[in-house]
Every structure is written in structure tokens, then in C-alpha cells.
Design a protein around this motif. Structure first.
Motif, PDB file in Angstrom:
ATOM      1  N   LYS B  65       0.835  -1.210   0.000  1.00  0.00           N
ATOM      2  CA  LYS B  65       0.000   0.000   0.000  1.00  0.00           C
ATOM      3  C   LYS B  65       0.870   1.259   0.000  1.00  0.00           C
ATOM      4  O   LYS B  65       0.596   2.219  -0.714  1.00  0.00           O
ATOM      5  N   ALA B  66       1.898   1.244   0.855  1.00  0.00           N
ATOM      6  CA  ALA B  66       2.810   2.394   0.954  1.00  0.00           C
ATOM      7  C   ALA B  66       3.504   2.627  -0.394  1.00  0.00           C
ATOM      8  O   ALA B  66       3.635   3.766  -0.851  1.00  0.00           O
ATOM      9  N   ALA B  93       8.208   0.702   8.774  1.00  0.00           N
ATOM     10  CA  ALA B  93       8.022   2.135   8.995  1.00  0.00           C
ATOM     11  C   ALA B  93       7.471   2.761   7.730  1.00  0.00           C
ATOM     12  O   ALA B  93       7.903   2.416   6.625  1.00  0.00           O
ATOM     13  N   VAL B  94       6.505   3.675   7.901  1.00  0.00           N
ATOM     14  CA  VAL B  94       5.864   4.375   6.774  1.00  0.00           C
ATOM     15  C   VAL B  94       6.032   5.873   7.004  1.00  0.00           C
ATOM     16  O   VAL B  94       5.598   6.411   8.017  1.00  0.00           O
ATOM     17  N   GLY B  95       6.688   6.537   6.072  1.00  0.00           N
ATOM     18  CA  GLY B  95       6.977   7.960   6.198  1.00  0.00           C
ATOM     19  C   GLY B  95       8.369   8.174   6.773  1.00  0.00           C
ATOM     20  O   GLY B  95       9.112   7.196   6.944  1.00  0.00           O
ATOM     21  N   PRO B  96       8.733   9.423   7.038  1.00  0.00           N
ATOM     22  CA  PRO B  96       7.874  10.604   7.177  1.00  0.00           C
ATOM     23  C   PRO B  96       7.224  11.081   5.871  1.00  0.00           C
ATOM     24  O   PRO B  96       7.874  11.107   4.829  1.00  0.00           O
ATOM     25  N   ALA B  97       5.952  11.495   6.031  1.00  0.00           N
ATOM     26  CA  ALA B  97       5.182  12.086   4.940  1.00  0.00           C
ATOM     27  C   ALA B  97       4.016  12.843   5.587  1.00  0.00           C
ATOM     28  O   ALA B  97       3.854  12.802   6.814  1.00  0.00           O
ATOM     29  N   ASP B  99       0.544  13.715   7.105  1.00  0.00           N
ATOM     30  CA  ASP B  99      -0.299  12.861   7.955  1.00  0.00           C
ATOM     31  C   ASP B  99      -1.358  12.103   7.164  1.00  0.00           C
ATOM     32  O   ASP B  99      -1.567  10.903   7.370  1.00  0.00           O
ATOM     33  N   ASP B 100      -2.041  12.790   6.239  1.00  0.00           N
ATOM     34  CA  ASP B 100      -3.160  12.150   5.540  1.00  0.00           C
ATOM     35  C   ASP B 100      -2.683  11.023   4.626  1.00  0.00           C
ATOM     36  O   ASP B 100      -3.387  10.030   4.446  1.00  0.00           O
ATOM     37  N   ILE B 101      -1.493  11.175   4.071  1.00  0.00           N
ATOM     38  CA  ILE B 101      -0.957  10.111   3.197  1.00  0.00           C
ATOM     39  C   ILE B 101      -0.551   8.905   4.039  1.00  0.00           C
ATOM     40  O   ILE B 101      -0.856   7.759   3.701  1.00  0.00           O
ATOM     41  N   VAL B 102       0.125   9.162   5.162  1.00  0.00           N
ATOM     42  CA  VAL B 102       0.506   8.057   6.063  1.00  0.00           C
ATOM     43  C   VAL B 102      -0.747   7.347   6.571  1.00  0.00           C
ATOM     44  O   VAL B 102      -0.801   6.112   6.613  1.00  0.00           O
ATOM     45  N   ASP B 103      -1.775   8.127   6.907  1.00  0.00           N
ATOM     46  CA  ASP B 103      -3.016   7.535   7.434  1.00  0.00           C
ATOM     47  C   ASP B 103      -3.747   6.683   6.403  1.00  0.00           C
ATOM     48  O   ASP B 103      -4.474   5.766   6.773  1.00  0.00           O
ATOM     49  N   LYS B 104      -3.564   6.976   5.125  1.00  0.00           N
ATOM     50  CA  LYS B 104      -4.162   6.122   4.085  1.00  0.00           C
ATOM     51  C   LYS B 104      -3.648   4.696   4.195  1.00  0.00           C
ATOM     52  O   LYS B 104      -4.329   3.743   3.852  1.00  0.00           O
ATOM     53  N   VAL B 105      -2.398   4.583   4.663  1.00  0.00           N
ATOM     54  CA  VAL B 105      -1.769   3.256   4.756  1.00  0.00           C
ATOM     55  C   VAL B 105      -2.007   2.618   6.133  1.00  0.00           C
ATOM     56  O   VAL B 105      -2.339   1.440   6.231  1.00  0.00           O
ATOM     57  N   THR B 106      -1.870   3.424   7.195  1.00  0.00           N
ATOM     58  CA  THR B 106      -1.833   2.848   8.552  1.00  0.00           C
ATOM     59  C   THR B 106      -2.906   3.382   9.497  1.00  0.00           C
ATOM     60  O   THR B 106      -2.933   3.007  10.675  1.00  0.00           O
TER      61      THR B 106
END
Lengths: 112, 112
Positions: B65-66, B93-97, B99-106
Motif C-alpha cells: 500500500k505504501a 516504517a511508513v513515512g515521514p510524509a 499525515d493524511d498520506i501516512v493515514d491512508k496506509v496505517t
């Protein structure tokens, strides 16, 4: 080579909180480390060890030792959004550096 | 901006082990991140959140997904010196990016 992260066991941090503070310290000390040492550490698998301390003054004493040994290190204060008061000192990362130098600073501490 | 680290809750890792794996994932994804995003994240206090997953396949699905979202990410396998079998997948680990993009994944996962 290794990096040792000293985290406070006296704050009652939850597991996720503790992990985030350790990661914060790890990255911050890494950024204080020279390019050559960084590469060598990563090439060896970026070994990390997490150990316990009790209280803020113990972390400051260890940071002073690290400074005296010329080892990269970083003290972390929590922003205080959750669980802890703002500015609470939570962790200290020492290294990456050669194992024996890191152990001069943190070798007496117990695994977390 | 934030970085979310997804760690396996099904392995029974000790607190220190968990923290080391999370730090490993955090640093590895950070190294996949562009200079501009790194600086912005650090300037904002390098926010990190640690959440739970169960099982290797969940981590691989999240990593996919990431990748699809174009977010920097890193999967960690343990070297297996202690506690776990060599090659055990422990964290992502997902990001840094943003918030809304990270939240799409996690965004659907629970805090560790």
C-alpha cells in the motif's frame, strides 16, 4: 560497532511510547555521527541495544561521559502530547561507535 | 508530517527488543526519504507513532500500500541473535510524509 539507547525505566512509559522515544534518540545520535562511521555501522547491520536507566540525572551523567569520550550522542525530551509532561527527558542514544567505546559509557547498564 | 511504525504484536517481543526493531525501521525509512521532507519533518519535531499489526503478511500488505501511495517505507527483518529466528519480519516504517498520506496506509491500526 553498535549504538546503545538508554531509556528511563522509572517513567512508566507504555511499550509504544518507549519505542518511539528510543527511535527518536537513535535517529538524533545517528545525525551527529560522521559519514564514514554511519556507513560502517549500517554495513554491519546497524546493531542497536536498549538498556535501562532511572531518572533524569543518570541520563545527564551518561551524556557527559559520552561527550568526554568523544562519542556521538543525543538526549531526547518528550514534546508531552501524551502520557508525559512536556520537556520530560526520556532517552539518550550513544553511538554508533566501536563497541568498546560505547561500553565505556553504557556497559554497566541492564538490558531493557 | 509524521512517521508511523507498524510492529508485530504477535511475536511476544520484549520491550527493549521491540524498541530496537522500531528504531531500526524508523531510521531505514528515513533514509529512503528525500532531503526536503526530512528537514520539514525534523523541523516539526519528527513525530513518530507506533502501532500494532499481527503477522508477516499484514506487514507486507501495508508495505505494498505504501509503495502504491509513493510513501517512503522500510520493512525490517531481525538478524536473529536473540529472541527471534533469523530473518523474522518484525516491523515496517511508513513515512515521514504528510499525515493524511501516512493515514491512508496505517490509519486503521491501533496504537501499540
Amino acid at each position: 560497532m553498535k549504538q546503545t539507547i538508554v531509556a528511563r525505566a522509572d517513567l512508566g512509559m507504555g511499550q509504544g511510547k518507549l519505542a518511539a522515544q528510543v527511535a527518536h534518540a537513535s535517529l538524533s545520535a545517528y545525525e551527529e555521527t560522521g559519514t564514514k562511521a554511519r556507513k560502517r555501522w549500517k554495513g554491519e547491520g546497524q546493531k542497536k541495544v536498549v538498556v535501562k536507566a532511572n531518572g533524569e540525572s543518570e541520563l545527564f551523567d551518561l551524556a557527559e561521559k559520552a561527550r568526554a569520550e568523544g562519542v556521538p550522542h543525543a538526549i531526547i525530551r518528550d514534546a508531552g502530547h501524551t502520557q508525559l509532561d512536556p520537556g520530560t527527558v526520556t532517552a539518550l542514544a550513544v553511538g554508533p561507535a566501536d563497541d568498546d567505546i560505547v561500553d565505556k559509557v553504557t556497559g554497566h547498564l541492564s538490558l531493557y
